[in-house]
Design a protein around this motif. Structure first.
Motif, mmCIF file in Angstrom:
data_model
loop_
_atom_site.group_PDB
_atom_site.id
_atom_site.type_symbol
_atom_site.label_atom_id
_atom_site.label_comp_id
_atom_site.label_asym_id
_atom_site.label_seq_id
_atom_site.Cartn_x
_atom_site.Cartn_y
_atom_site.Cartn_z
ATOM 1 N N LYS A 1 5.075 -7.153 0.600
ATOM 2 C CA LYS A 1 4.794 -5.879 -0.060
ATOM 3 C C LYS A 1 3.983 -6.052 -1.351
ATOM 4 C CE LYS A 1 6.065 -2.443 1.310
ATOM 5 N NZ LYS A 1 5.428 -1.589 2.348
ATOM 6 N N ALA B 1 0.845 -1.199 0.000
ATOM 7 C CA ALA B 1 0.000 0.000 0.000
ATOM 8 C C ALA B 1 0.878 1.247 0.000
ATOM 9 C CB ALA B 1 -0.908 -0.010 1.216
ATOM 10 N N THR B 2 2.079 1.132 0.537
ATOM 11 C CA THR B 2 2.962 2.309 0.607
ATOM 12 C C THR B 2 3.305 2.825 -0.787
ATOM 13 O OG1 THR B 2 3.889 1.379 2.624
ATOM 14 C CG2 THR B 2 5.084 3.212 1.643
ATOM 15 N N ASN C 1 -6.169 3.613 10.912
ATOM 16 C CA ASN C 1 -4.952 3.554 11.711
ATOM 17 C C ASN C 1 -4.566 4.993 12.028
ATOM 18 O OD1 ASN C 1 -2.348 3.329 12.688
ATOM 19 N ND2 ASN C 1 -1.455 2.624 10.768
ATOM 20 N N ASP D 1 -7.842 4.434 1.582
ATOM 21 C CA ASP D 1 -6.871 3.437 2.032
ATOM 22 C C ASP D 1 -7.628 2.449 2.921
ATOM 23 O OD1 ASP D 1 -4.956 2.041 3.496
ATOM 24 O OD2 ASP D 1 -3.653 3.768 3.799
ATOM 25 N N SER E 1 -3.971 -3.952 0.951
ATOM 26 C CA SER E 1 -2.667 -4.610 1.084
ATOM 27 C C SER E 1 -2.851 -6.052 1.526
ATOM 28 C CB SER E 1 -1.829 -3.865 2.129
ATOM 29 O OG SER E 1 -0.639 -4.583 2.383
ATOM 30 N N LYS F 1 -1.674 -7.074 5.273
ATOM 31 C CA LYS F 1 -2.495 -7.025 6.484
ATOM 32 C C LYS F 1 -3.446 -8.218 6.531
ATOM 33 C CE LYS F 1 -0.605 -3.055 7.309
ATOM 34 N NZ LYS F 1 0.379 -2.857 8.366
ATOM 35 N N TYR G 1 -7.034 -2.318 6.177
ATOM 36 C CA TYR G 1 -7.558 -3.164 7.274
ATOM 37 C C TYR G 1 -8.994 -3.613 7.007
ATOM 38 C CZ TYR G 1 -3.362 -1.377 9.401
ATOM 39 O OH TYR G 1 -2.043 -1.056 9.623
HETATM 40 C C1 LIG Z 1 -3.233 2.809 7.000
HETATM 41 C C2 LIG Z 1 -2.082 2.135 6.339
HETATM 42 N N1 LIG Z 1 -1.884 2.326 5.025
HETATM 43 C C3 LIG Z 1 -0.851 1.759 4.392
HETATM 44 C C4 LIG Z 1 0.044 0.941 5.042
HETATM 45 C C5 LIG Z 1 1.199 0.333 4.292
HETATM 46 O O1 LIG Z 1 0.916 -0.945 3.881
HETATM 47 P P1 LIG Z 1 2.012 -1.866 3.152
HETATM 48 O O2 LIG Z 1 2.759 -2.569 4.221
HETATM 49 O O3 LIG Z 1 1.214 -2.776 2.286
HETATM 50 O O4 LIG Z 1 2.889 -0.955 2.353
HETATM 51 C C6 LIG Z 1 -0.118 0.699 6.408
HETATM 52 C C7 LIG Z 1 0.848 -0.129 7.147
HETATM 53 O O5 LIG Z 1 0.904 -0.169 8.346
HETATM 54 C C8 LIG Z 1 -1.212 1.327 7.078
HETATM 55 O O6 LIG Z 1 -1.422 1.143 8.380
#
Ligand SMILES: Cc1ncc(COP(=O)(O)O)c(C=O)c1O
Length: 396
Positions: free
Chosen positions: A242, A98-99, A172, A200, A231, A234, A203
């Protein structure tokens, strides 16, 4: 001293709080409830599939937009869980977690001077991505303890330069799951001002007490202006792989794909093949995931409440935000340093998720995506926290 190799855009951000706290946890031999990664492994059947994919020779560059079988599996998932139709050829892309999905989406769509609305506390990569794109962040605070959206403030913040709203549900670090009323009101505002929503939803499969995750794209009129990010890290407890997903209308997907080709080009081929198996998991897998995390949430909530924290019971995600004022520290960073070095439990000081720091100064975030024994050991250590006595003056 400032490092002048770092661009002016990046200078304000420094190193990630997750990396910092994990290092501090290791240096202090503390239990790490700071970073949101499971301290247990993902499912055997997915690990086995990865070994098989490597041995089957899926070891060269993958299709730049994602392994077709995985895109097809994701399309089937959105249809099955939410009734959403995404064309795997043109509307679904696999990015490096997701990053990368967040960074690439924002830098592919946001122009210099465009304004982006972020709700704080935010996931820390949002403002960095907006700033790297040359955009301007506008913040709306979700205030402890109910974390409600101030829609009036939101309306006032929107202007001719506003291009995007970034949403995170389940959220989050607060554990909030946005309701259909909130999403509908937000949707009306987005439609009125012709805004894109980046939602996003990493979760999406971790919600509690019967709370349902509502994908933003399912709200009437929002599918065509929403970019949904998720993602597999999770859902399948494989954060190290990743593998992130982006679902969006074809024209928006084309923009994201353009950026992605020049950032990563393609995500690890064999792991994508293995993840196809993840999406073949039966419904019982998702039910077990919920029960598994609900137990951890309940344990952690009780631990924190018994110790003297004031908490907000999370409806989703694997984090708890807690107020530590009973322990008498000036701010969250000081408290987290004490917690890590003296109590030997690491947590996140959440001011790093706020532009308006004062809203996070008395709060601390705990991650409960940890083994039972890790949480039990943390509970023993946290019981060593001593409440600050209420002064005679204050008691009167
Ligand atoms: C709200 C949120 N978005 C994105 C991410 C990033 O996810 P990924 O590990 O798939 O890059 C996280 C990771 O903790 C997250 O909590």
């Amino acid at each position: 001293m400032a490092n002048d190799y770092i661009t002016k855009k990046l200078q304000p951000f420094g190193s990630s709080i997750f990396a910092e706290m994990t290092k501090m946890a290791n240096d202090n031999n503390a239990i790490n409830l700071s970073q949101g990664f499971p301290d247990f492994d993902g499912p055997e059947f997915i690990k086995k599939a990865a070994c098989e994919a490597i041995m089957a020779g899926h070891n060269q560059y993958a299709n730049t937009f994602g392994v077709p079988a995985l895109r097809a599996a994701i399309s089937a998932k959105y249809k099955k869980f939410y009734g959403l139709d995404y064309n795997p050829e043109t509307e679904i892309s696999i990015l490096a977690g997701a990053t990368e999905a967040i960074f690439t989406t924002i830098t592919s769509i946001i122009n210099e001077g465009d304004e982006v609305i972020l709700f704080e506390p935010y996931y820390d990569s949002y403002p960095v991505s907006v700033t790297m794109a040359g955009g301007v962040c506008r913040y709306i605070t979700l205030e402890f303890p109910d974390f409600k959206i101030d829609f009036e403030k939101l309306q006032k913040t929107i202007n001719a330069k506003t291009r995007m709203i970034v949403l995170n549900t389940p959220h989050n670090p607060t554990g909030k799951v946005f309701t259909s009323d909130e999403l509908e009101t937000l949707g009306k505002i987005a439609k009125k001002h012709d805004l894109i929503i980046m939602s996003d939803e990493v979760y999406e499969h971790i919600t509690f007490d019967g709370t349902k995750h509502i994908p933003t794209a399912t709200i009437e009129g929002l599918r065509d202006r929403t970019i949904t990010i998720s993602s597999t890290g999770k859902t399948f407890s494989m954060t190290g792989w990743k593998i992130g997903t982006v679902c969006a209308p074809a024209k928006i997907s084309a923009a994201v794909r353009t950026g992605h080709q020049y950032v990563i080009f393609a995500v690890a081929n064999a792991f994508q093949h293995a993840m196809v198996k993840g999406f073949e998991a039966p419904d019982s897998f998702y039910k077990e995931l919920l029960d598994f995390y609900a137990k951890k949430r309940d344990f952690m909530a009780k631990t924190l409440t018994d110790c003297g924290f004031k908490i907000v019971m999370p409806k989703g995600s694997y984090f708890i935000m807690a107020d530590f004022t009973n322990f008498g520290f000036d701010n969250d960073v000081e408290f987290c340093k004490y917690l890590t070095s003296e109590i030997k439990v690491a947590a996140i000081p959440p001011t790093s998720f706020y532009y308006n720091k004062k809203y996070g100064e008395k709060l601390v975030r705990f991650a409960f995506c940890k083994k039972e024994e890790t949480l039990a050991m943390a509970a023993v250590r946290l019981s060593g926290l001593v409440k600050k006595p209420v002064s005679a003056g204050a008691a009167r």
